[in-house]
Structure formats: structure tokens, C-alpha cells
Design a protein around this motif. Sequence first.
Motif, PDB file in Angstrom:
ATOM      1  N   TYR A   6      46.512  38.044  43.632  1.00 31.87           N
ATOM      2  CA  TYR A   6      46.905  36.768  43.054  1.00 31.87           C
ATOM      3  C   TYR A   6      45.860  35.721  43.429  1.00 31.87           C
ATOM      4  O   TYR A   6      45.462  35.614  44.589  1.00 31.87           O
ATOM      5  N   VAL A   7      45.419  34.950  42.429  1.00 30.91           N
ATOM      6  CA  VAL A   7      44.493  33.840  42.649  1.00 30.91           C
ATOM      7  C   VAL A   7      45.220  32.575  42.208  1.00 30.91           C
ATOM      8  O   VAL A   7      45.576  32.436  41.035  1.00 30.91           O
ATOM      9  N   SER A   8      45.451  31.671  43.152  1.00 30.91           N
ATOM     10  CA  SER A   8      46.150  30.429  42.815  1.00 30.91           C
ATOM     11  C   SER A   8      45.210  29.473  42.096  1.00 30.91           C
ATOM     12  O   SER A   8      44.014  29.717  41.983  1.00 30.91           O
TER      13      SER A   8
ATOM     14  N   TYR B 171      46.320  33.355  38.285  1.00 24.23           N
ATOM     15  CA  TYR B 171      46.475  34.637  37.581  1.00 24.23           C
ATOM     16  C   TYR B 171      46.657  35.764  38.598  1.00 24.23           C
ATOM     17  O   TYR B 171      46.365  35.608  39.779  1.00 24.23           O
ATOM     18  N   ILE B 172      47.166  36.861  38.104  1.00 24.94           N
ATOM     19  CA  ILE B 172      47.333  38.085  38.897  1.00 24.94           C
ATOM     20  C   ILE B 172      46.567  39.189  38.193  1.00 24.94           C
ATOM     21  O   ILE B 172      46.732  39.402  36.990  1.00 24.94           O
ATOM     22  N   VAL B 173      45.729  39.882  38.949  1.00 28.69           N
ATOM     23  CA  VAL B 173      44.984  41.022  38.404  1.00 28.69           C
ATOM     24  C   VAL B 173      45.487  42.275  39.098  1.00 28.69           C
ATOM     25  O   VAL B 173      45.563  42.334  40.326  1.00 28.69           O
ATOM     26  N   SER B 174      45.839  43.288  38.313  1.00 31.35           N
ATOM     27  CA  SER B 174      46.301  44.556  38.876  1.00 31.35           C
ATOM     28  C   SER B 174      45.408  45.689  38.394  1.00 31.35           C
ATOM     29  O   SER B 174      44.862  45.650  37.287  1.00 31.35           O
ATOM     30  N   ASN B 175      45.251  46.682  39.255  1.00 27.42           N
ATOM     31  CA  ASN B 175      44.403  47.832  38.983  1.00 27.42           C
ATOM     32  C   ASN B 175      45.155  49.102  39.351  1.00 27.42           C
ATOM     33  O   ASN B 175      46.025  49.084  40.236  1.00 27.42           O
TER      34      ASN B 175
ATOM     35  N   LYS C 239      41.088  48.926  35.355  1.00 24.51           N
ATOM     36  CA  LYS C 239      40.933  47.620  35.992  1.00 24.51           C
ATOM     37  C   LYS C 239      41.534  46.566  35.075  1.00 24.51           C
ATOM     38  O   LYS C 239      41.418  46.665  33.860  1.00 24.51           O
ATOM     39  N   ASN C 240      42.175  45.576  35.657  1.00 21.89           N
ATOM     40  CA  ASN C 240      42.877  44.523  34.909  1.00 21.89           C
ATOM     41  C   ASN C 240      43.892  45.168  33.963  1.00 21.89           C
ATOM     42  O   ASN C 240      43.867  44.992  32.752  1.00 21.89           O
ATOM     43  N   LEU C 241      44.786  45.891  34.546  1.00 28.35           N
ATOM     44  CA  LEU C 241      45.789  46.701  33.848  1.00 28.35           C
ATOM     45  C   LEU C 241      46.546  45.945  32.756  1.00 28.35           C
ATOM     46  O   LEU C 241      46.780  46.463  31.674  1.00 28.35           O
ATOM     47  N   THR C 242      46.902  44.710  33.007  1.00 30.45           N
ATOM     48  CA  THR C 242      47.685  43.932  32.037  1.00 30.45           C
ATOM     49  C   THR C 242      46.813  43.080  31.125  1.00 30.45           C
ATOM     50  O   THR C 242      47.323  42.280  30.352  1.00 30.45           O
ATOM     51  N   ASN C 243      45.493  43.254  31.223  1.00 29.54           N
ATOM     52  CA  ASN C 243      44.523  42.512  30.401  1.00 29.54           C
ATOM     53  C   ASN C 243      44.702  41.000  30.543  1.00 29.54           C
ATOM     54  O   ASN C 243      44.678  40.250  29.578  1.00 29.54           O
ATOM     55  N   GLU C 244      44.863  40.572  31.782  1.00 30.18           N
ATOM     56  CA  GLU C 244      45.053  39.152  32.111  1.00 30.18           C
ATOM     57  C   GLU C 244      43.805  38.350  31.733  1.00 30.18           C
ATOM     58  O   GLU C 244      42.683  38.808  31.922  1.00 30.18           O
TER      59      GLU C 244
END
Length: 92
Positions: free
Chosen positions: A20-22, A39-43, A60-65
Amino acid sequence: MVGFTKFIGDNWSLGADATYVSEYYSDLDNEEEYKAGDYIVSNARVKYELDDLTLDAYIKNLTNEDIIYLDRSSTSSVGQSRTVGISATYRM
């Protein structure tokens, strides 16, 4: 950042992580128009190892944020979109 790796038997492992990046300001004057982040980046990844061979599959960036590091009227800097890949490593 939070993540895990789960080993399955002697050869397989799978894992995932999230970061998570505030909100932050992308300029030195902390002007409202230069806010970025939030945003939240998930892998995710799967690994198979057999002797000297390692196969890795990942997303990488599973949810395409949408990742925006810097947003100005004439310039923007964005993060990596969803990326899917496979790699193989052989050690001699």
C-alpha cells in the motif's frame, strides 16, 4: 508490504504480496494538484524447482491498478500495468 510464500512438497512454492502506498505530494511545495499515491499493488507467483532447473510464473500488478508517481499538466510518470511472465533458470 505484506506477503507470504507457501512451500508445497519439495518442488513447488506459491506466494503473493501486496504493497500500500498512501497519498503523497510529488513536488517540493506540497501543492494539491501534485498529489499522487493512494493505491495498492498486489503480485502473485508460482515456482517449480527440480535439481538445477527453476521455473517461475508471475503476475505483477494483479488487479491492474493505475499507479501514478507524478502527474503534471505536461508530464506524467506512471507505474507498470499488469504484467504476466514466465522465466526459466538453469544452473550448471
